[in-house]
Scaffold this active site. Structure first.
Site, PDB file in Angstrom:
ATOM      1  N   GLU A 115       0.823  -1.214   0.000  1.00 47.38           N
ATOM      2  CA  GLU A 115       0.000   0.000   0.000  1.00 47.38           C
ATOM      3  C   GLU A 115       0.858   1.266   0.000  1.00 47.38           C
ATOM      4  O   GLU A 115       0.533   2.246  -0.655  1.00 47.38           O
ATOM      5  CB  GLU A 115      -0.934  -0.023   1.210  1.00 47.38           C
ATOM      6  CG  GLU A 115      -1.908  -1.192   1.150  1.00 47.38           C
ATOM      7  CD  GLU A 115      -2.830  -1.207   2.344  1.00 47.38           C
ATOM      8  OE1 GLU A 115      -2.441  -1.790   3.371  1.00 47.38           O
ATOM      9  OE2 GLU A 115      -3.927  -0.634   2.273  1.00 47.38           O
ATOM     10  N   GLU A 135      -4.142  -9.526   4.475  1.00 43.58           N
ATOM     11  CA  GLU A 135      -5.186  -8.979   5.353  1.00 43.58           C
ATOM     12  C   GLU A 135      -6.411  -9.881   5.539  1.00 43.58           C
ATOM     13  O   GLU A 135      -6.765 -10.200   6.688  1.00 43.58           O
ATOM     14  CB  GLU A 135      -5.626  -7.578   4.874  1.00 43.58           C
ATOM     15  CG  GLU A 135      -4.653  -6.467   5.233  1.00 43.58           C
ATOM     16  CD  GLU A 135      -3.587  -6.264   4.182  1.00 43.58           C
ATOM     17  OE1 GLU A 135      -3.393  -7.154   3.337  1.00 43.58           O
ATOM     18  OE2 GLU A 135      -2.935  -5.211   4.214  1.00 43.58           O
TER      19      GLU A 135
HETATM   20  N1  COA Z   1       4.958  -7.584  12.387  1.00 47.62           N
HETATM   21  C1  COA Z   1       5.833  -7.731  13.402  1.00 47.62           C
HETATM   22  N2  COA Z   1       6.970  -8.460  13.307  1.00 47.62           N
HETATM   23  C2  COA Z   1       7.205  -9.079  12.131  1.00 47.62           C
HETATM   24  C3  COA Z   1       6.343  -8.970  11.043  1.00 47.62           C
HETATM   25  C4  COA Z   1       5.163  -8.177  11.198  1.00 47.62           C
HETATM   26  N3  COA Z   1       4.294  -8.000  10.200  1.00 47.62           N
HETATM   27  N4  COA Z   1       6.828  -9.685  10.009  1.00 47.62           N
HETATM   28  C5  COA Z   1       7.981 -10.228  10.474  1.00 47.62           C
HETATM   29  N5  COA Z   1       8.212  -9.858  11.741  1.00 47.62           N
HETATM   30  C6  COA Z   1       9.338 -10.233  12.600  1.00 47.62           C
HETATM   31  C7  COA Z   1       9.254 -11.697  13.010  1.00 47.62           C
HETATM   32  O1  COA Z   1       8.420 -11.838  14.137  1.00 47.62           O
HETATM   33  C8  COA Z   1      10.705 -11.993  13.310  1.00 47.62           C
HETATM   34  O2  COA Z   1      11.019 -11.459  14.579  1.00 47.62           O
HETATM   35  P1  COA Z   1      11.965 -12.339  15.604  1.00 47.62           P
HETATM   36  O3  COA Z   1      13.273 -12.452  14.868  1.00 47.62           O
HETATM   37  O4  COA Z   1      12.032 -11.458  16.807  1.00 47.62           O
HETATM   38  O5  COA Z   1      11.276 -13.639  15.789  1.00 47.62           O
HETATM   39  C9  COA Z   1      11.457 -11.150  12.270  1.00 47.62           C
HETATM   40  O6  COA Z   1      10.537 -10.153  11.837  1.00 47.62           O
HETATM   41  C10 COA Z   1      11.892 -11.955  11.069  1.00 47.62           C
HETATM   42  O7  COA Z   1      10.744 -12.605  10.537  1.00 47.62           O
HETATM   43  P2  COA Z   1      10.692 -14.192  10.270  1.00 47.62           P
HETATM   44  O8  COA Z   1       9.262 -14.623  10.325  1.00 47.62           O
HETATM   45  O9  COA Z   1      11.652 -14.911  11.162  1.00 47.62           O
HETATM   46  O10 COA Z   1      11.243 -14.240   8.778  1.00 47.62           O
HETATM   47  P3  COA Z   1      10.888 -15.326   7.683  1.00 47.62           P
HETATM   48  O11 COA Z   1      11.775 -15.017   6.519  1.00 47.62           O
HETATM   49  O12 COA Z   1      10.914 -16.694   8.253  1.00 47.62           O
HETATM   50  O13 COA Z   1       9.365 -15.028   7.265  1.00 47.62           O
HETATM   51  C11 COA Z   1       7.526 -13.625   6.587  1.00 47.62           C
HETATM   52  C12 COA Z   1       9.048 -13.798   6.686  1.00 47.62           C
HETATM   53  C13 COA Z   1       7.262 -12.236   6.006  1.00 47.62           C
HETATM   54  C14 COA Z   1       6.924 -14.709   5.678  1.00 47.62           C
HETATM   55  C15 COA Z   1       6.905 -13.757   7.984  1.00 47.62           C
HETATM   56  O14 COA Z   1       7.666 -12.975   8.882  1.00 47.62           O
HETATM   57  C16 COA Z   1       5.477 -13.299   8.051  1.00 47.62           C
HETATM   58  O15 COA Z   1       4.580 -14.016   7.627  1.00 47.62           O
HETATM   59  N6  COA Z   1       5.241 -12.066   8.587  1.00 47.62           N
HETATM   60  C17 COA Z   1       3.929 -11.546   8.756  1.00 47.62           C
HETATM   61  C18 COA Z   1       3.402 -10.906   7.491  1.00 47.62           C
HETATM   62  C19 COA Z   1       2.022 -10.337   7.729  1.00 47.62           C
HETATM   63  O16 COA Z   1       1.052 -11.054   7.912  1.00 47.62           O
HETATM   64  N7  COA Z   1       1.930  -8.994   7.781  1.00 47.62           N
HETATM   65  C20 COA Z   1       0.743  -8.303   8.147  1.00 47.62           C
HETATM   66  C21 COA Z   1       0.100  -7.763   6.944  1.00 47.62           C
HETATM   67  S1  COA Z   1      -1.470  -7.013   7.330  1.00 47.62           S
END
Ligand code: COA
Length: 244
Positions: A115, A135
């Site tokens: 966005e 979302e």
């Molecule tokens: N909000 C808060 N923290 C987040 C985040 C988010 N949207 N996305 C990633 N992080 C944090 C993780 O909790 C992790 O923190 P930690 O190291 O303290 O555990 C760090 O960022 C690294 O993320 P990680 O999940 O270990 O990396 P990955 O490469 O395995 O996976 C994603 C990456 C993007 C697939 C996964 O982090 C994810 O699904 N994030 C959420 C995406 C989401 O739903 N966003 C909201 C959109 S409305």
């Protein structure tokens, strides 16, 4: 400007650069980031020295992984959430700026990450960029304008497929859907964004901002109104140059 915690703002030779700077959380958009973006966007809008802006993400893995899930739905009530949004309408402010913005995206570009990029005018992606809208899977809908800006950019069917299915796009798919202007090898992403910014900056700033207004505001008008807008902006530009 200084005192920011979760963004970095730099300005050089008329080019502003905002870096989303929470690499440990994949640059997730939190309340602090909202407040800092609101402040920096207001400053950019008012700063005559800044003619073009680059938006990018810090770290190796992400442009922005969407809203910060640790703050997810933490507002004390929907009324308070709505009031905060009204008082600090970051996206309304972003979209109201007549200066061109270039998004330079790498890695994860999710939720509000997409966005934010959609508030920009030119979107460059590195080959490793991945785009998704999680979302509906979280029981919410986009809250940063995406339900409006995405279909206006890639069309209704593609936007709805992306939003409703939650399927992620590769950079190549995003290019084919015209979500991004170009796909670039990772190492060339920032240099290319900077080259583009320098090129835009080399043109007359008033002409650039008027051209952006003609296109962006014109998209919300019918053709006759759009042509009238173009004539008005063109006339203003000519008379302004004559009186300068
Ligand atoms: N909000 C808060 N923290 C987040 C985040 C988010 N949207 N996305 C990633 N992080 C944090 C993780 O909790 C992790 O923190 P930690 O190291 O303290 O555990 C760090 O960022 C690294 O993320 P990680 O999940 O270990 O990396 P990955 O490469 O395995 O996976 C994603 C990456 C993007 C697939 C996964 O982090 C994810 O699904 N994030 C959420 C995406 C989401 O739903 N966003 C909201 C959109 S409305």
């Amino acid at each position: 400007m200084s005192g920011f915690e979760v963004i970095i703002y730099e300005k050089q030779d008329g080019i502003g650069c905002i870096t989303l700077n929470r690499p440990q959380a994949l640059n997730a958009y939190n309340i602090r980031m909202r407040d800092e973006l609101y402040e920096v966007l207001g400053a950019i809008k008012a700063d005559p020295e800044v003619e073009v802006v680059i938006l990018k993400g810090a770290g190796e893995k992400a442009f922005c992984a969407g809203a910060d899930l640790t703050e997810f739905l933490t507002a004390p009530s929907p009324v308070i959430a709505r009031r905060a949004r009204f008082e600090r309408d970051v996206w309304g402010l972003f979209l109201s700026i007549d200066k061109p913005f270039i998004a330079a995206m790498h890695g994860y570009v999710l939720g509000s990450g997409i966005e934010m990029a959609l508030c920009c005018d030119i979107r460059l992606a590195s080959e490793d960029a991945r785009f998704g809208l999680p979302e509906p899977g979280l029981g919410i809908i986009p809250a940063a304008g995406g339900s409006q800006t995405l279909p206006r950019t890639i069309g209704r069917a593609a936007a709805l497929e992306m939003l409703l299915s939650g399927r992620w796009l590769t950079a190549e798919e995003a290019y084919r859907l015209k979500l991004v202007n170009r796909v670039i090898p990772r190492g060339d992403l920032l240099p290319e964004a900077e080259r583009l910014a320098v090129k835009i900056k080399s043109h007359n700033g008033l002409a650039v901002s008027h051209a952006k207004q003609a296109v962006v505001r014109g998209l919300d008008l019918n053709l006759a109104e759009g042509l009238e807008l173009e004539a008005r902006l063109g006339h203003y530009l000519l008379t302004k140059k004559d009186t300068d």
